[in-house]
Each structure stands twice: as C-alpha cells, then as structure tokens.
Write an enzyme that holds these catalytic residues in place. Structure first.
Site, PDB file in Angstrom:
ATOM      1  CG  HIS A  92      -2.058  -1.115   1.254  1.00 54.32           C
ATOM      2  ND1 HIS A  92      -3.273  -0.818   0.555  1.00 54.32           N
ATOM      3  CD2 HIS A  92      -1.924  -2.385   1.458  1.00 54.32           C
ATOM      4  CE1 HIS A  92      -3.937  -1.943   0.848  1.00 54.32           C
ATOM      5  NE2 HIS A  92      -3.062  -3.048   1.380  1.00 54.32           N
ATOM      6  CG  ASN A 165      -7.959  -4.363   1.070  1.00 56.27           C
ATOM      7  OD1 ASN A 165      -7.408  -3.402   1.283  1.00 56.27           O
ATOM      8  ND2 ASN A 165      -7.754  -5.593   1.019  1.00 56.27           N
TER       9      ASN A 165
HETATM   10 FE1  HDE Z   1      -2.463  -4.752   5.343  1.00 52.29          FE
HETATM   11  N1  HDE Z   1      -0.691  -4.134   5.887  1.00 52.29           N
HETATM   12  N2  HDE Z   1      -2.050  -6.441   6.052  1.00 52.29           N
HETATM   13  N3  HDE Z   1      -4.530  -5.448   4.695  1.00 52.29           N
HETATM   14  N4  HDE Z   1      -3.246  -2.903   4.716  1.00 52.29           N
HETATM   15  C1  HDE Z   1      -0.524  -2.744   5.714  1.00 52.29           C
HETATM   16  O1  HDE Z   1       0.749  -1.519   7.302  1.00 52.29           O
HETATM   17  C2  HDE Z   1      -0.769  -6.913   6.796  1.00 52.29           C
HETATM   18  C3  HDE Z   1      -4.662  -6.760   4.887  1.00 52.29           C
HETATM   19  C4  HDE Z   1      -4.313  -2.530   4.369  1.00 52.29           C
HETATM   20  O2  HDE Z   1      -3.089   3.485   3.906  1.00 52.29           O
HETATM   21  C5  HDE Z   1       1.116  -2.521   6.353  1.00 52.29           C
HETATM   22  O3  HDE Z   1       0.902   0.833   7.642  1.00 52.29           O
HETATM   23  C6  HDE Z   1      -0.922  -8.299   7.005  1.00 52.29           C
HETATM   24  C7  HDE Z   1      -6.108  -7.154   4.759  1.00 52.29           C
HETATM   25  C8  HDE Z   1      -4.500  -1.381   4.223  1.00 52.29           C
HETATM   26  O4  HDE Z   1      -1.334   3.097   5.303  1.00 52.29           O
HETATM   27  C9  HDE Z   1       1.251  -3.713   7.050  1.00 52.29           C
HETATM   28  C10 HDE Z   1      -2.007  -8.877   6.561  1.00 52.29           C
HETATM   29  C11 HDE Z   1      -6.569  -5.858   4.499  1.00 52.29           C
HETATM   30  C12 HDE Z   1      -3.048  -0.673   4.232  1.00 52.29           C
HETATM   31  C13 HDE Z   1       0.347  -4.719   6.549  1.00 52.29           C
HETATM   32  C14 HDE Z   1      -2.502  -7.635   5.834  1.00 52.29           C
HETATM   33  C15 HDE Z   1      -5.503  -4.807   4.657  1.00 52.29           C
HETATM   34  C16 HDE Z   1      -2.440  -1.837   4.850  1.00 52.29           C
HETATM   35  C17 HDE Z   1       1.980  -1.853   5.382  1.00 52.29           C
HETATM   36  C18 HDE Z   1      -2.426 -10.229   6.722  1.00 52.29           C
HETATM   37  C19 HDE Z   1      -7.990  -5.334   4.161  1.00 52.29           C
HETATM   38  C20 HDE Z   1      -2.801   0.669   3.959  1.00 52.29           C
HETATM   39  C21 HDE Z   1       2.175  -0.419   5.959  1.00 52.29           C
HETATM   40  C22 HDE Z   1      -2.681 -10.639   7.908  1.00 52.29           C
HETATM   41  C23 HDE Z   1      -8.701  -5.686   5.299  1.00 52.29           C
HETATM   42  C24 HDE Z   1      -2.861   1.486   5.181  1.00 52.29           C
HETATM   43  C25 HDE Z   1       1.425  -0.183   6.826  1.00 52.29           C
HETATM   44  C26 HDE Z   1      -2.473   2.880   4.644  1.00 52.29           C
HETATM   45  C27 HDE Z   1      -1.010  -1.672   5.134  1.00 52.29           C
HETATM   46  C28 HDE Z   1      -0.137  -6.036   6.859  1.00 52.29           C
HETATM   47  C29 HDE Z   1      -3.775  -8.062   5.178  1.00 52.29           C
HETATM   48  C30 HDE Z   1      -5.657  -3.502   4.023  1.00 52.29           C
HETATM   49  C31 HDE Z   1       2.805  -4.300   6.707  1.00 52.29           C
HETATM   50  C32 HDE Z   1       0.180  -8.988   7.916  1.00 52.29           C
HETATM   51  C33 HDE Z   1      -6.919  -8.268   4.822  1.00 52.29           C
HETATM   52  C34 HDE Z   1      -5.668  -0.360   3.588  1.00 52.29           C
HETATM   53  O5  HDE Z   1       1.281  -3.531   8.399  1.00 52.29           O
END
Ligand code: HDE
Length: 703
Positions: A92, A165
């Site tokens: 992201h 999302n």
């Molecule tokens: Fe994320 N995801 N994600 N994700 N995600 C990140 O956090 C992660 C997942 C989502 O505008 C990271 O700040 C894991 C689902 C958004 O700053 C990180 C898993 C959904 C954003 C991270 C998921 C998301 C992130 C990277 C599996 C929808 C952007 C930078 C368990 C519900 C937020 C940060 C923004 C960002 C980890 C799966 C949505 C690495 C481990 C499911 C919208 O922490």
C-alpha cells in the site's frame, strides 16, 4: 538584506523588502509540536533559528576555490535533504489521502456503547487514505490491483482505524501466509520487475498452489480492480468485528462504505493507456474534485448478525475469503463520510499517517478471524520501522483529537515535555496523574475452549463455492471481462504448468469460465481439476456483487471531453458543455494547441488540454466538433485518430458533427447507437451515463 555586489546565481524577489510576501517559518505551534506555517516577513533561517544571508552560494575558499567544511548552512541543508525519505510502506505504498468527516444517521445503541455509533448527528473528523497494494510509492495509479480503503476516525473516545479494502474478501485465511503472498506479487527479486502487476509467474505460481485464493481471484480479475475513480469504489472492513453493548452482549458486524456516485470501472485496454496518459489519474481526479467542492461521499453501512445466525451460514464468517451476501444479511445504512479537505502537505499527512487495525474504541471488539488477529500485530510493528519511533502517535495526523495521557515516556523524537516526578501508575505522589477508568476499553468476555495447535478449521475448507457465487452473479459483459483478464494475466505467465494449474482450479469455479480461459491461452487438452477439500455448492446469485448493476444513472463525478479546432461550431460546443454541466459532469476542452482555438463565430475558446497530451481515455464520453478544414488537417494526426478510435473502442458515447464524422471514418469507426449527432445533446447525455456494452464484441476479441 545584506547582499553586496555578489553574483547570486538566481533571480529572486526580495522577501524581506516586500510587505505582503508570505514566508515559510518554523514556529512553535501550541507550545508542543513545531510546524511550518506561512508567516509574514519571516527570515530564512537554519533549523537552529540562525538567519541565512545567502541561500544560493556555498562558502568557498575563494570564488573558484574548494567548499569549506565550516559551512554549517550548507551541511545542515544537505544533511536534512539526504534524509528526506522514510521507508515506504511494504504494501500500500502508493496512496491518496483526504480529510473529512463522519456523521452518524442512525444509532446502534442497542448493539454498542461506542459513542461514534450512538450519537446521531455528531460529526467526527476522519482522514481517509486510498491506496494500491503492490506497487511502490511512485508507481502508477491504475494497475490492476486491490485498493486499500483506510479510514482513521478521530472519535471522542480515541482513534478508531477501520483499515479495509475495496474488495470484501482476501487472498488468504491465515496471517502467517501474508509475507509469501506479498513476495509472490511484488517484482520478482532477481530481475526487479514487473512493478505493480500480478501478471507474472511468481504471483500465479503462488496462487495456483493456494486454492483458498480462488474467490479473491474472481474479484481481482473483475473490473473492481480497475476503478474509474477513487470516488467510485466501495470499501469493506472485510473481517467480522464485534459490537458490544452496555449489558456486555456482543453482535457480530461487517462494515461497508458505499460510494454516493455509484460504482464505475474502466475497460482494461483503456486502463493501460491511462497509465501512460496520466500516471496520477486517480490522485489528480480526487484532488480536482475536492478542490472544486465536489466532495466525495460514502454511505456507511453495517451487516449485523448473531452467533446463532452465524452458526447457520453455509460458510465460516471468521474466514476472510468469504463474504456474507447482502441477500442473506441486508445492509443497514447508519452514517455517511464526506471527504472535504485536501491535506496541506502530502508527506506530513498522507505519508506519515499510520493506520493500525488494533486501534479500536470501547464498544467495538475483534473477532477470532485469524487474518485479523495477525494484522493486529503487524501494523504497529511496521509503523515502528517506517516512522522510526514509538512516538508516531504524536505526529499531528496520527494524534487523537481527544485528550490522551499515560506514563509512556521518552524514545526517539519525543515531542512532549511531561512535568513532575511521577512517570508510573498507580502513584500516590501525584493525585492528578492519569488513572485507569471503568469506562475504559474492556474486551468482550468470550469463552474459548479447544486444543492448542497449528490447525485450520474444517469450516474453512470450501474454497470454490463463493468464487462460483461471485462469477455467476455477474452480468454477461462482466463475466467476459473476468475471463479475458485471466487470459491476459496467464498469457504473461511463462510456465506452462502454472497456466494449467490455474485452469484446473477454474473448473471447480465454473466449467464454462475454465473453457473460455483454456481456449484463450490455447490450452489443449483441458487440465484436470485438483481435488477439492469440500463439496462445491451452488448459492443463490447475488446481484449486489455486480458493478454494472450498481452504476448510477448519472453523469455526476464524470468528465466529458470536447475536441475542437480552429473553425469549430461554437454554439454546438457550448450547448453540449451546458448539457453535460447540467447533468453534473465536468467538461474539458481539448484542442491541437493549449492556447485554444478561434471558433467559426470568431470567438476564442480556451483549451484545458493539448490534444497530444489529452487522449480520450481521460474522459467518460467525448464530443468531436471539427471544422471541415480542421478535420482534414487532423486526419494526419495519430493523436486525433486515436482520440476517436479509443473513445469508440472503450465503449463511450461520442457526439459528432460533420467534421467529427470525417475523423471517425478515418479512424475506421462504424457508427452505432452510441454515436450521436452533436445536435442532440439530451440523447448524448443519456448515452454518456453508461457504456455501450453491446459494442464490445465488435471492437475486440474477448474470452
Ligand atoms: Fe494490510 N498491511 N496486511 N491488509 N493494509 C499494511 O501497514 C498486513 C490486509 C491494508 O493507507 C501495512 O502501515 C498483514 C487485509 C491497508 O497506510 C502492514 C496482513 C486488508 C493498508 C500490513 C494484511 C489490509 C495496509 C503496510 C495479513 C484489508 C494501507 C504499511 C494478515 C482488510 C494503510 C502499513 C495505509 C497496510 C500488514 C492484510 C488493508 C505491513 C500482515 C486483509 C488499507 O502492516
């Protein structure tokens, strides 16, 4: 200013002499945080506040001599510059953020104590960041990709981050798989490409070995990943959460954002061309809309259900690869979000905003979804490496807007200066220091029992039924786009057995889809479907999963492009412009030269864009109004021919006059019902509200 007769190397206005010139000064704000604000008559200083006399020349031994180490002005400036970048988000990284507000329209007080969900009419400030997943911070806005939909709600009871999302399901069921999924989708590590694309071997190799991804595959191959505008996407919290009321009772909840402008997507060929024409297509669209006062708005809706209801679902609601069809649990609209203020500074706000799904407020709680549980760890952890300090909550965009206090102390970039000798709790030495409160966050008291172990519940085993539900719920053009997207993506996969494995999975989803894709990649014989861990069920179709079904009968939020040249019919251009504006669209005039054109009536018409840099892919519908001589001149202009041919190929309504007709002919366009005489603005507007889906088979080979 004390500049003597030194050549300065630049032409500059003297700030200190001009009465009304605004300067950038670093001044203390609120006595705590320091921010750059516009000020009058402020001197340019170093970060230590020392006035700078010359910002153009470094200190040298003599005018042609070596630069001196003594030059602290140069060293401080360059050092700061060298450290301007912080690590971009691992996923992201590319995002667009906007401030706004949330307003509750119906109370959920029977279900929760959270004030943000019980105080009808209250407005809560929000910061919303919409992102792509796979590409780097500088990547294009329009790859085929999921869009992140992260909302920080600055509630009176602390910050609530709803980090979702634009697709209601996810690729995997367990957080431990996430690093592998992301490594597979990112550019391949040996060659460093492709950027921001799923169409390569490692992604499809991983997916073909991960049957639980098949439902998500249907969504990402649909036009949901090709949004026309960030203002026209839905948002989903994905996981089940809990609402907890004053009696301590819990109700499960799924959160939804529904765009007021309806859903709309682009055509794949158009999307690819938009990437070249305007890599910032979505960010620019959002910026222009907010600056123009066309504030994007979403309804906030919930799906509420009890444990008993959940026990009756033919799927497990704790499995993030499943959605709850609206037909099974209807959406209840309880609020709205309006985004109405562009950030002052992209880095300070959009880049430094730190979302964490673990940021919750009293009255809301987590479910046991194993993907959510992993996320609760990941985000706080990633902020520490990205923002470099556990004090990231002190950055203005992250700080709660309600009072906050505790005994956490020190660490990198501490901006607060706590007073007194007590930095612990409980204490008897400082009667007024922060204490625990019975109103504080309390976890729902859930009874948990079972055997510890690395196990996946049997209720998570059905990987195909909802993929089938999604595919079969689509309109015919949308099904065709899914099949064609799969053909496109798998055609970029070099490894034959990966293509075969994917088509094998599709046999479980829908044999017709598998056949279309197999034929599209010339796979013969048809591969064998892998064993399915659970019986694939037919579910009742859910039209709510379509895009076409959810397009609104409106031109609001869309843009009409009018191509003119010298001698064009001004009255026709003005009539079409007015009709489009009346229908809520914006209008942009495109001309061979950016200075505009001289119309047939002698009047000058200003242009918004030069033809070569403003192709029709940037518009939802176009009008081509050309003088006879102008039309002939443009016949040699490939940008003009592409303007017409692409508008037609991308299924857009086209208004033409006689000159436009000449251009269409050269572009090889055989007019259909979506090509309308410029003299009929009303008919053009009606056609512009949708795409000419019937035209598609005549302009490209689809799977
Ligand atoms: Fe994320 N995801 N994600 N994700 N995600 C990140 O956090 C992660 C997942 C989502 O505008 C990271 O700040 C894991 C689902 C958004 O700053 C990180 C898993 C959904 C954003 C991270 C998921 C998301 C992130 C990277 C599996 C929808 C952007 C930078 C368990 C519900 C937020 C940060 C923004 C960002 C980890 C799966 C949505 C690495 C481990 C499911 C919208 O922490």
């Amino acid at each position: 200013m004390s500049s003597k007769k030194k050549p300065s190397g630049t032409i500059r206005a003297s700030r200190h002499d001009a009465e009304d010139s605004g300067g950038d000064a670093i001044v203390p704000a609120g006595g705590e945080l320091h921010q750059v604000v516009a000020g009058k008559h402020e001197m340019l200083t170093t970060n230590q506040g020392v006035p700078v006399s010359d910002n153009q020349n470094s200190l040298k031994g003599h005018s042609r001599g070596p630069t001196l180490l003594e030059d602290f002005v140069l060293r401080e400036k360059i050092t700061h510059f060298d450290h301007e970048r912080i690590p971009e988000r691992i996923v992201h990284a590319r995002g667009t953020g906007v401030h706004g507000f949330f307003e509750l329209t119906a109370s959920l007080s029977n279900y929760t104590t959270a004030r943000i969900l019980t105080e009808v009419g209250e407005r809560t400030e929000v910061f919303t960041r919409i992102s792509t997943v796979a590409g780097g911070a500088g990547s294009i806005d329009t790859p085929r990709d999921v869009r992140g939909f992260a909302v920080k709600l600055y509630t009176k009871e602390g910050n609530w981050d709803l980090v979702g999302n634009n697709i209601p399901v996810f690729f995997i069921q367990d957080a431990i798989k996430f690093p592998d999924l992301i490594h597979a989708v990112k550019m391949e590590p040996d060659r460093g490409f492709p950027q921001a694309a799923t169409a390569h071997d490692t992604f499809w190799d991983y997916i073909s070995l991960t049957p639980e991804s098949m439902h998500m595959v249907m969504w990402i191959m649909s036009d949901r990943t090709l949004p026309r505008s960030l203002r026209m996407i839905e948002g989903f919290g994905i996981h089940s959460f809990r609402l907890v009321n004053a009696a301590g009772d819990s109700t499960f909840v799924k959160f939804h954002w529904r765009p007021k402008l309806g859903l709309q997507s682009t055509i794949w060929d158009e999307t690819v061309k938009i990437a070249g024409a305007d890599p910032d297509f979505h960010r620019r669209d959002m910026f222009e809309a907010v600056q123009a006062g066309n504030f994007p708005e979403w309804e906030f809706a919930v799906q509420l259900f009890t444990q008993e209801q959940a026990d009756g679902f033919p799927f497990d609601h704790l499995d993030a690869t499943k959605l709850i069809p609206e037909e099974l649990v209807p959406l209840k609209v309880v609020g709205r979000m309006v985004l109405d203020r562009w950030p002052d500074n992209f880095f300070a706000e959009t880049e430094q905003v730190a979302f964490c799904p673990s940021h919750l407020v009293p009255g809301i709680d987590f479910s046991n979804d194993p993907l959510l549980q992993g996320r609760l760890f990941s985000y706080l952890d990633t902020q520490l490496s990205r923002l470099g300090s556990p004090n990231f909550h002190q950055l203005p965009v992250n700080a709660p807007k309600c009072p906050f206090a505790n005994q956490q102390r020190d660490a990198h970039m501490q901006m607060q200066q706590p007073k007194g000798r007590v930095a612990y709790e409980p204490s008897s030495l400082a009667a007024d220091s922060a204490r625990e409160t019975p109103k504080g966050f309390a976890s729902f008291v859930a009874t948990e029992a079972g055997d510890k172990g690395r196990a996946r519940a049997d209720s998570f085993a059905d990987h195909y039924s909802q993929a089938r539900l999604f595919y079969r719920s689509q309109t015919a053009p949308e099904q065709t786009h899914i099949a064609s997207a799969l053909v496109f993506e798998l055609s970029k996969v070099e490894t034959l057995h990966v293509r075969q494995a994917m088509v094998g999975h599709l046999l479980h989803v829908d044999p017709d889809l598998a056949g279309r894709v197999a034929s599209g990649v010339a796979l013969d014989p048809m591969p064998i479907a892998p064993p399915a861990a659970a019986r694939v069920r037919d579910m009742d179709k859910s039209p709510a999963l379509q895009i076409i079904g959810k397009m609104k009968d409106t031109l609001e939020g869309r843009c009409v492009g009018i191509l003119v040249n010298d001698g064009s019919d001004g009255a026709a251009a003005r009539a079409l412009t007015q009709a489009a504006l009346d229908a809520g669209a914006t209008v942009k005039i495109v001309a061979p030269k950016v200075g505009g054109v001289r119309l047939a009536d002698g009047k000058h018409m200003a242009a918004d864009g030069q033809l070569a840099g403003t192709p029709s892919v940037l518009f939802d519908a176009v009008a081509i109004l050309l003088s006879q001589s102008g039309a002939e001149q443009l016949l040699k202009e490939s940008a003009a021919i592409d303007f017409a041919r692409d508008a037609f190929g991308h299924l857009k309504a086209i208004a033409i006059d006689r000159g436009g007709q000449v251009l269409l002919k050269v572009a090889g366009v055989v007019p259909d019902a979506g090509v309308i005489p410029a003299t009929e603005p009303a008919a053009f507007i009606a056609a512009a509200k949708t795409r000419q889906w019937d035209r598609e088979p005549s302009v490209r080979t689809l799977a």
